[in-house]
Enzyme design. Structure first.
Site, PDB file in Angstrom:
ATOM      1  N   ASN A   7       0.836  -1.233  -0.070  1.00  0.00           N
ATOM      2  CA  ASN A   7       0.158  -0.137  -0.001  1.00  0.00           C
ATOM      3  C   ASN A   7       0.889   1.272  -0.040  1.00  0.00           C
ATOM      4  O   ASN A   7       1.547   1.461   0.995  1.00  0.00           O
ATOM      5  CB  ASN A   7      -0.749   0.029   1.262  1.00  0.00           C
ATOM      6  CG  ASN A   7      -1.571   1.124   1.269  1.00  0.00           C
ATOM      7  OD1 ASN A   7      -1.818   2.101   0.467  1.00  0.00           O
ATOM      8  ND2 ASN A   7      -2.532   1.302   2.391  1.00  0.00           N
ATOM      9  N   TRP A   8       1.050   1.870  -1.206  1.00  0.00           N
ATOM     10  CA  TRP A   8       1.988   2.963  -1.419  1.00  0.00           C
ATOM     11  C   TRP A   8       1.234   4.208  -0.696  1.00  0.00           C
ATOM     12  O   TRP A   8       2.179   5.091  -0.609  1.00  0.00           O
ATOM     13  CB  TRP A   8       2.317   3.305  -2.670  1.00  0.00           C
ATOM     14  CG  TRP A   8       3.351   2.180  -3.233  1.00  0.00           C
ATOM     15  CD1 TRP A   8       3.470   1.107  -2.826  1.00  0.00           C
ATOM     16  CD2 TRP A   8       3.936   2.242  -4.776  1.00  0.00           C
ATOM     17  NE1 TRP A   8       4.569   0.332  -3.678  1.00  0.00           N
ATOM     18  CE2 TRP A   8       4.451   0.976  -4.643  1.00  0.00           C
ATOM     19  CE3 TRP A   8       3.563   3.162  -5.807  1.00  0.00           C
ATOM     20  CZ2 TRP A   8       5.127   0.828  -6.178  1.00  0.00           C
ATOM     21  CZ3 TRP A   8       4.437   2.853  -6.978  1.00  0.00           C
ATOM     22  CH2 TRP A   8       5.298   1.384  -7.082  1.00  0.00           C
ATOM     23  N   LYS A   9       0.216   4.211  -0.437  1.00  0.00           N
ATOM     24  CA  LYS A   9      -0.566   5.510   0.166  1.00  0.00           C
ATOM     25  C   LYS A   9      -0.185   6.643  -0.685  1.00  0.00           C
ATOM     26  O   LYS A   9      -0.106   6.649  -1.946  1.00  0.00           O
ATOM     27  CB  LYS A   9      -0.083   5.744   1.772  1.00  0.00           C
ATOM     28  CG  LYS A   9      -0.302   4.409   2.439  1.00  0.00           C
ATOM     29  CD  LYS A   9      -0.133   4.553   3.998  1.00  0.00           C
ATOM     30  CE  LYS A   9      -0.382   3.365   4.579  1.00  0.00           C
ATOM     31  NZ  LYS A   9      -0.510   3.370   6.078  1.00  0.00           N
ATOM     32  N   HIS A  94     -10.004   1.246   4.008  1.00  0.00           N
ATOM     33  CA  HIS A  94      -8.845   1.184   4.809  1.00  0.00           C
ATOM     34  C   HIS A  94      -9.106   2.312   5.709  1.00  0.00           C
ATOM     35  O   HIS A  94      -9.778   3.335   5.878  1.00  0.00           O
ATOM     36  CB  HIS A  94      -7.714   1.796   3.841  1.00  0.00           C
ATOM     37  CG  HIS A  94      -6.397   1.775   4.390  1.00  0.00           C
ATOM     38  ND1 HIS A  94      -5.890   2.887   5.498  1.00  0.00           N
ATOM     39  CD2 HIS A  94      -5.335   0.896   4.574  1.00  0.00           C
ATOM     40  CE1 HIS A  94      -4.797   2.430   5.889  1.00  0.00           C
ATOM     41  NE2 HIS A  94      -4.473   1.471   5.625  1.00  0.00           N
ATOM     42  N   GLU A 164      -6.286  -5.085  10.065  1.00  0.00           N
ATOM     43  CA  GLU A 164      -5.216  -4.079  10.153  1.00  0.00           C
ATOM     44  C   GLU A 164      -5.631  -3.333  11.454  1.00  0.00           C
ATOM     45  O   GLU A 164      -6.589  -2.041  11.523  1.00  0.00           O
ATOM     46  CB  GLU A 164      -5.062  -3.070   8.968  1.00  0.00           C
ATOM     47  CG  GLU A 164      -4.827  -3.874   7.648  1.00  0.00           C
ATOM     48  CD  GLU A 164      -4.083  -2.652   6.886  1.00  0.00           C
ATOM     49  OE1 GLU A 164      -2.972  -2.571   6.526  1.00  0.00           O
ATOM     50  OE2 GLU A 164      -4.673  -1.637   6.538  1.00  0.00           O
ATOM     51  N   GLY A 170       1.594   2.130  10.979  1.00  0.00           N
ATOM     52  CA  GLY A 170       2.432   2.875  10.714  1.00  0.00           C
ATOM     53  C   GLY A 170       2.887   3.563  12.280  1.00  0.00           C
ATOM     54  O   GLY A 170       3.700   4.564  12.387  1.00  0.00           O
ATOM     55  N   SER A 206       2.432  -2.098  10.559  1.00  0.00           N
ATOM     56  CA  SER A 206       3.986  -2.226  10.968  1.00  0.00           C
ATOM     57  C   SER A 206       4.519  -3.442  10.774  1.00  0.00           C
ATOM     58  O   SER A 206       5.537  -3.991  11.437  1.00  0.00           O
ATOM     59  CB  SER A 206       4.038  -1.778  12.402  1.00  0.00           C
ATOM     60  OG  SER A 206       3.705  -0.650  12.634  1.00  0.00           O
ATOM     61  N   GLY A 227       2.451  -1.138   4.330  1.00  0.00           N
ATOM     62  CA  GLY A 227       2.559   0.283   4.092  1.00  0.00           C
ATOM     63  C   GLY A 227       4.036   0.903   4.095  1.00  0.00           C
ATOM     64  O   GLY A 227       4.675   0.635   2.967  1.00  0.00           O
ATOM     65  N   GLY A 228       4.614   1.293   4.924  1.00  0.00           N
ATOM     66  CA  GLY A 228       5.984   1.862   5.113  1.00  0.00           C
ATOM     67  C   GLY A 228       6.898   1.155   4.584  1.00  0.00           C
ATOM     68  O   GLY A 228       7.810   1.645   3.563  1.00  0.00           O
TER      69      GLY A 228
HETATM   70  P1  PGA Z   1       1.873   0.504   7.775  1.00  0.00           P
HETATM   71  O1  PGA Z   1       0.670   0.569   7.245  1.00  0.00           O
HETATM   72  O2  PGA Z   1       2.811  -1.114   7.157  1.00  0.00           O
HETATM   73  O3  PGA Z   1       2.799   1.606   7.512  1.00  0.00           O
HETATM   74  O4  PGA Z   1       1.790   0.163   9.005  1.00  0.00           O
HETATM   75  C1  PGA Z   1      -0.006  -0.555   6.676  1.00  0.00           C
HETATM   76  C2  PGA Z   1      -1.391  -0.008   6.182  1.00  0.00           C
HETATM   77  O5  PGA Z   1      -1.711   0.884   6.562  1.00  0.00           O
HETATM   78  O6  PGA Z   1      -1.762  -0.658   4.952  1.00  0.00           O
END
Ligand code: PGA
Length: 248
Positions: A7-9, A94, A164, A170, A206, A227-228
């Site tokens: 998920n590149w956001k 999300h 999630e 995050g 995370s 994400g990150g």
């Molecule tokens: P994260 O994000 O890996 O940075 O915690 C996951 C997500 O929001 O899909």
């Protein structure tokens, strides 16, 4: 086969997005039969990134789609438009969309329907906040979030759910294997009451090279939504390699 969904956001504009997608493909192509990767990219990058990974084992997805099919809805992007741009999947609900953009269940139900009409595979994101967990409301909140599946006709699509927990997204604090197992069992149970279908449940929050092994080892974890750690090759590749260790 375990799934690795990125998920590149709101990151990686063009042309970096294209270069990065090429890098991902070049470094993972030998793992094609052992894992499935989907890159959930911003709408404006969908077409270009999809072109890069076309006919490979890597798919692309949208991070959201409109609840409307078409019409006078300024700023919206429809599920059909995402599919035409190359997307094979879409994230629905999300927690950041719920939190910052006021997404509520009736709208998410419409989005699910639009996604399926457009032949996109929806990934329904669910999870509790820390406050809800502390108040013992996990089941209540998951029931509410999963209720959107009631009226939806999945046809022959897989049912993908990303668990999630909001407090893990995050923050660098992932849910423990025990917490993940419990929540996944609960999700399976609730979904079983709504639909006679077994969902594929991803974990997100995370996920990193440091914890991927213990997370992937959980039998109920079909894969991860990242994400990150998905934004850089040095943190993303170890996740893909670990997923590939679980084989075909
Ligand atoms: P994260 O994000 O890996 O940075 O915690 C996951 C997500 O929001 O899909």
């Amino acid at each position: 086969m375990k799934l690795v969904f990125a998920n590149w956001k709101l990151h990686l504009p063009l042309p970096e997005a294209v270069d990065y997608a090429k890098d991902i493909f070049n470094h993972t192509q030998e793992l094609a039969r052992q894992t499935e990767i989907v890159l959930f990219v911003p709408h404006t990058q969908l077409f270009a990134v999809s072109a890069v990974v076309q006919n490979t084992f890597i798919g692309t997805g949208a991070q959201d789609c409109s609840r409307f099919s078409e019409g006078a809805y300024t700023g919206e992007v429809s599920a059909r438009m995402c599919a035409a741009a190359g997307a094979v999947a879409v994230l629905i609900g999300h927690s950041e969309r719920r939190r910052y953009f006021g997404e509520i269940e009736p709208h998410l139900q419409e989005k699910l329907s639009r996604a399926l009409e457009a032949d996109l595979e929806p990934v329904l994101c669910v999870g509790e906040t820390l406050d809800q967990r502390q108040k013992g409301e996990i089941e209540k909140i998951l029931r509410q979030q999963l209720s959107v599946l009631g009226e939806v006709d999945l046809a022959s699509k897989r049912l993908l759910i990303a668990y999630e927990p909001v407090w893990a997204i995050g923050t660098g604090v992932n849910a423990s294997p025990e917490q993940i197992e419990k929540a996944h069992a609960l999700i399976c149970h609730i979904v079983g009451e709504i639909k006679s279908i077994t969902p594929l449940i991803l974990y997100g929050g995370s996920v990193s090279p440091a914890n991927i092994r213990e997370i992937m080892a959980i039998p109920s974890v079909a894969g991860v939504l990242v994400g990150g750690a998905s934004l850089k090759l040095e943190t993303f590749l170890p996740l893909v390699r670990e997923a590939a260790n679980f084989g075909e």
